[in-house]
Every structure is written in C-alpha cells, then in structure tokens.
Design a protein around this motif. Structure first.
Motif, mmCIF file in Angstrom:
data_model
loop_
_atom_site.group_PDB
_atom_site.id
_atom_site.type_symbol
_atom_site.label_atom_id
_atom_site.label_comp_id
_atom_site.label_asym_id
_atom_site.label_seq_id
_atom_site.Cartn_x
_atom_site.Cartn_y
_atom_site.Cartn_z
ATOM 1 N N GLU A 38 0.816 -1.209 0.000
ATOM 2 C CA GLU A 38 0.000 0.000 0.000
ATOM 3 C C GLU A 38 0.853 1.263 0.000
ATOM 4 O O GLU A 38 0.380 2.339 -0.355
ATOM 5 C CB GLU A 38 -0.939 0.022 1.218
ATOM 6 C CG GLU A 38 -2.067 -0.989 1.177
ATOM 7 C CD GLU A 38 -1.577 -2.371 1.586
ATOM 8 O OE1 GLU A 38 -0.428 -2.451 2.124
ATOM 9 O OE2 GLU A 38 -2.295 -3.356 1.364
ATOM 10 N N ASN A 63 -2.967 5.975 1.417
ATOM 11 C CA ASN A 63 -2.396 4.888 0.635
ATOM 12 C C ASN A 63 -1.681 5.492 -0.581
ATOM 13 O O ASN A 63 -2.324 5.916 -1.539
ATOM 14 C CB ASN A 63 -3.508 3.935 0.197
ATOM 15 C CG ASN A 63 -2.976 2.669 -0.437
ATOM 16 O OD1 ASN A 63 -1.855 2.644 -0.931
ATOM 17 N ND2 ASN A 63 -3.785 1.626 -0.413
ATOM 18 N N TYR A 65 0.143 4.128 -2.911
ATOM 19 C CA TYR A 65 0.118 3.351 -4.149
ATOM 20 C C TYR A 65 -1.040 3.773 -5.044
ATOM 21 O O TYR A 65 -0.932 3.739 -6.268
ATOM 22 C CB TYR A 65 0.015 1.862 -3.820
ATOM 23 C CG TYR A 65 0.060 0.965 -5.033
ATOM 24 C CD1 TYR A 65 1.271 0.590 -5.601
ATOM 25 C CD2 TYR A 65 -1.120 0.496 -5.618
ATOM 26 C CE1 TYR A 65 1.311 -0.236 -6.713
ATOM 27 C CE2 TYR A 65 -1.088 -0.325 -6.725
ATOM 28 C CZ TYR A 65 0.124 -0.684 -7.276
ATOM 29 O OH TYR A 65 0.154 -1.501 -8.382
ATOM 30 N N ASP A 66 -2.158 4.203 -4.427
ATOM 31 C CA ASP A 66 -3.345 4.562 -5.210
ATOM 32 C C ASP A 66 -3.135 5.819 -6.058
ATOM 33 O O ASP A 66 -3.928 6.083 -6.967
ATOM 34 C CB ASP A 66 -4.541 4.788 -4.272
ATOM 35 C CG ASP A 66 -5.005 3.492 -3.625
ATOM 36 O OD1 ASP A 66 -4.638 2.412 -4.149
ATOM 37 O OD2 ASP A 66 -5.701 3.563 -2.599
#
Length: 506
Positions: A38, A63, A65-66
């Motif tokens: 994440e 997060n 990564y999003d």
C-alpha cells in the motif's frame, strides 16, 4: 557515566533536530512509507503541499500506491526503463496524481530500511517534480521523430571542426550512405571544393551573423548515384548559457530529383510546343514562301533559256561573254533560293534549348525575309528603328526569332480589317538598363481592353484558322529567357508588342 550518556542523547537530539530542520526547509519532498504494497505515508516534510497539493496532515496515513498512474504503478517490479539502481537506492521516474486530479511527473530516489534480521521496516523517499523536464524531453522526442520522418535532409554540423554529428534517415538515403557505414563525416565532403570555399562558407558566415541563411547550393552526389540534392537553409545555434558563441549548425537540404525531372519534362514539352508552333507558322506562310522560292527559280529558268538560244543562234565564242554573265546570274539566283530553303529548314528544325550569341538587329532583318511576299500581298511597309550600337544577345536564336515572327505576322494581320492605305509595321530595338528591348508596332484598329486581358491565354484567337497558341508560346519562351512580353493598345490607333530579355555575357 550517566553524564556521558546524557551528553550523547543530547547530541543525538540536536543532530536529529538539524536533520528535521533540513528536511522541513528542503524544496524536495522527503517522505517515509510503510514497507507494504500500500506504500502508506508515515511522515512527510512540508514540501508535499507545493509538490502534490496536500497538507502534511492530509497525506499522512494515505495509501500512496493509489496515487500512481496505472501505467507506472509497477515500474519497480517490472524494472522499467525509467528505473535505475545504484548502491542500494532506486531512482524511478513516474506519473503521480496531484490533489487537483491531474498527473505530474516525479523523480523519486528511495531506500528500504531494514531491521537487524533484514526485514523491511520502512521506505524513505526523496522526490522532486520533474514535469517540465519530462515535457521538454517528450517534445524533443516528438521533434526527433518528426526530424527522422522528414523528407528533407537534416544534418547537424560542428561549428569549429565542420564534422557532421547527426544525419536523419532522408540524408543517409539521399547521400547513398547508411547509419552503419557512414561515408560522409565532414561538411566539405558534400560539395565541390570551390563551391564549399565560396557559397557554403558564405552561407555559414551569414547564418552565424544573422541566425539563418536561405538559398540554394548544389550537393555533390556520389558517383553512380542518380540523385540531385541541394541545401536550402542553415540555422546557427548559439550557447546561450555561456559566451553566446555558435556551437553548431542545423543544415537543411532537399532531394530535388523529382522536381528536376519534372522541369526537364516541362522544358521538353515547351520545346516540342515551340517546334509545332514553328511548323504551323511555316504552314500558314506556305504560299508566300513558295512564291519566295519561285522567284529565283523562275529567274534561273529564264537565264537558262536565254543561254540555250544564244548557243543555238551562233558560235559559242561570240556569245561567250553573254553566256558567262548568264551563268553568274544563275549562280546568284540559285544561292538566293538555297538561302531561303536553308533559313526555312533552320527555322522548323527540332532543336534543344541552346544559348548562342547573335546580333538582334540581324535577326530582325532575317525574320522579315520570311514575310516579304506576305507583306506585299497586304501592302505592308516595314520600317526599322534599330539600335545603332548593334547589341548582341545571348539566347536561343531560333526561339527569339520565332517570337519575332509571331509578333510581326500579328502586326500584318492587324490590317486585315483596316481601310488604311499606308500600313507600316515598325520594328524597334534598343539596349537599356541591362536589357535588350524589342518592339513591333502596327497602326491598325488596335485591341480592346477586354482583348488585352485574354491576349496571352492559350486557345483564344480572333483568327478563323488559328489555334490561339502563338502568343502563349511566345510569352513562355520570353519568360524562360528571364524576360517579359506584353502588349499596349488604346483600342483605336494600333498595337505595340514589346518584349525584353536580359543581356548576359556567359
């Protein structure tokens, strides 16, 4: 002992405070992330607001990564071309979503922190916004693709060494070379020595002084390489960060093989049209030319009959002076007939375009020789106002005489619907301002303004038997010689045709 530990702790805290101060003052975004997929934000310096638009409190716990662009999220796993590894650190260039929703380009250097057993604990990243750099590089890559795909020859040349540091695909192909086997390394190899030292050096100097040069300089092609090319433009590129001196030149050329072939075809067609026009003119003058030839032939016949009678009447010795005189007259008339035929054959002969030096006054007189009978039939009087300096012209003699013939015949025909008894055609030559100017003038009824507007258009004619090509072809011939042909008339008192051709010495 306790004091020593306390001192060490104080130093560590002071050092940590200094590092935190440096991190908070840095324009780069410094962040800590969980060592999970994440990539959660654990901590970040205030630069995050300038880079991503989020405050520190907003992004901590998010997060990370999003926020990656879907195409760049797995760059590290895929070891994409944008990822570089050195001494335990990864540098990755990728697109990352800003708080406003758009993507920016980040360049991040990251290191994984591990515990004593080698288990990842967190990831420390230093990131900077490289959007402008990536956009510039993207534009450069687009430009490079355009340059490579261009049909023009594009070359980069070092200012001092004259070495060609880059050639696009078109340049390789036109010059008969290959990228893997380059045969041209320096600019002077593309040109004949005298052209390089004069025209090319002048072009480079002009570009160095003014930024660009435009013109046309022929490129020397390899042997057995059936191409024709020339350079059209030179651009000087300066070092704007140091001394503003020229660093290199962009040289742009063009393969003109197809253009040259088209021009050659057009020239051949023009010559063919001119030849057909001469044949038509001779056909139209056939009666007059036959009469021109019949006159010396009739004289020859009469002289021969007279000589035969003298031979039959008495001894050859007594009639020898008269017979000898008759032979001289026969010879003169035969030469006259031969000269008419020679002039006619020369006029209708199919020839290539060829410049020769000739006296324009003589050509005016010779052309009138074709039209003596036609002039007599129409009661025409020729008047010459020829330049006394007897100027010479360097041009295609047959084509110039063809133009003269067309204009004089038009002047003769201008009297066909005119009641005037005195019918002059005035031929004028003069040398002025580097041009030889020739005029053909009549005193017929003139040409209306509407007629003047369409006078040189092909297939437009007032003659019942004409094709309307004579003046159009004549204009093309004069323009091919770098001159002009035009007409003047008030629609009442005659017409003046003028043409001028530049005087050239070579």
């Amino acid at each position: 002992m306790h004091e020593s530990i306390a001192d060490d702790l104080r130093k560590y805290r002071e050092e940590a405070d200094r590092y935190r101060l440096l991190a908070e003052q840095s324009t780069d975004m410094i962040s800590r992330h969980s060592a999970t997929s994440e990539w959660v934000y654990i901590d970040v310096n205030p630069a995050v607001e300038r880079v991503l638009g989020y405050t520190v409190n907003e992004i901590i716990g998010m997060n990370g990564y999003d926020l990656f662009h879907p195409d760049d999220a797995d760059n590290l796993l895929k070891r994409a071309k944008t990822v570089h590894y050195r001494r335990g650190m990864y540098t990755n260039t990728y697109r990352y979503r800003h708080k406003d929703g758009h993507y920016i380009w980040l360049e991040t250097t990251s290191r994984t922190i591990r515990d004593d057993e080698g288990v990842p604990v967190e990831i420390i990243c230093v990131s900077r916004d490289v959007t402008e750099r990536e956009m510039a590089q993207k534009a450069i890559r687009r430009l490079a693709r355009v340059v490579e795909a261009s049909s023009d020859l594009i070359m980069f040349c070092n200012h001092e060494s004259m070495q060609l540091t880059y050639l696009n695909e078109s340049a390789y192909r036109t010059l008969g070379s290959e990228k893997e086997n380059l045969v041209v390394f320096y600019l002077d190899q593309l040109f004949d020595n005298n052209i390089f030292k004069t025209l090319v050096q002048d072009a480079l100097n002009h570009a160095a002084q003014h930024g660009t040069w435009y013109g046309s300089v022929p490129i020397k092609m390899p042997e057995n390489h059936n191409r024709i090319a020339e350079i059209r433009e030179v651009i000087a590129h300066r070092n704007h960060t140091e001394n503003m001196q020229v660093e290199y030149y962009s040289i742009i050329g063009r393969d003109i093989t197809l253009k040259h072939r088209a021009e050659e075809n057009a020239k051949r067609q023009q010559l063919e049209m001119a030849h057909m026009s001469r044949l038509l003119s001779v056909g139209e003058m056939a009666t007059g030319l036959a009469h021109e030839i019949n006159q010396p032939l009739a004289a020859i016949l009469n002289y021969c009959r007279g000589s035969l009678r003298r031979l039959e009447e008495g001894s050859p010795e007594s009639n020898l002076p008269q017979i000898s005189h008759s032979m001289q007259l026969i010879t003169k008339q035969a030469k006259r007939a031969a000269e008419i035929v020679k002039r006619m054959r020369s006029f209708v002969k199919r020839t290539d375009f060829q410049r020769v030096e000739f006296f324009i006054n003589d050509s005016c007189v010779d052309v009138i020789g074709f039209l003596n009978q036609e002039a007599t039939d129409h009661n025409i009087t020729f008047n010459f106002e020829l330049d006394p300096c007897d100027p010479q012209l360097l041009a295609d003699k047959i084509q110039i005489e063809q133009v003269l013939l067309n204009l004089v015949r038009n002047a003769i025909e201008a009297y066909s619907e005119c009641e005037k008894t005195y019918r002059p055609v005035i031929i004028t030559t003069r040398l002025a301002s580097g041009y030889i100017c020739i005029s053909v003038q009549d005193e017929g009824n003139g040409i209306s303004a509407e007629g003047l507007d369409t006078l040189f258009e092909p297939f437009i004619t007032s003659k019942s038997t004409g094709l309307g090509m004579g003046l159009a072809i004549s204009q093309t011939i004069i323009e091919t010689h770098g001159g002009q042909l035009w007409a003047e008339s008030d629609g009442k008192n005659g017409t003046q045709f003028h043409f001028k051709v530049p005087v050239r010495t070579s």
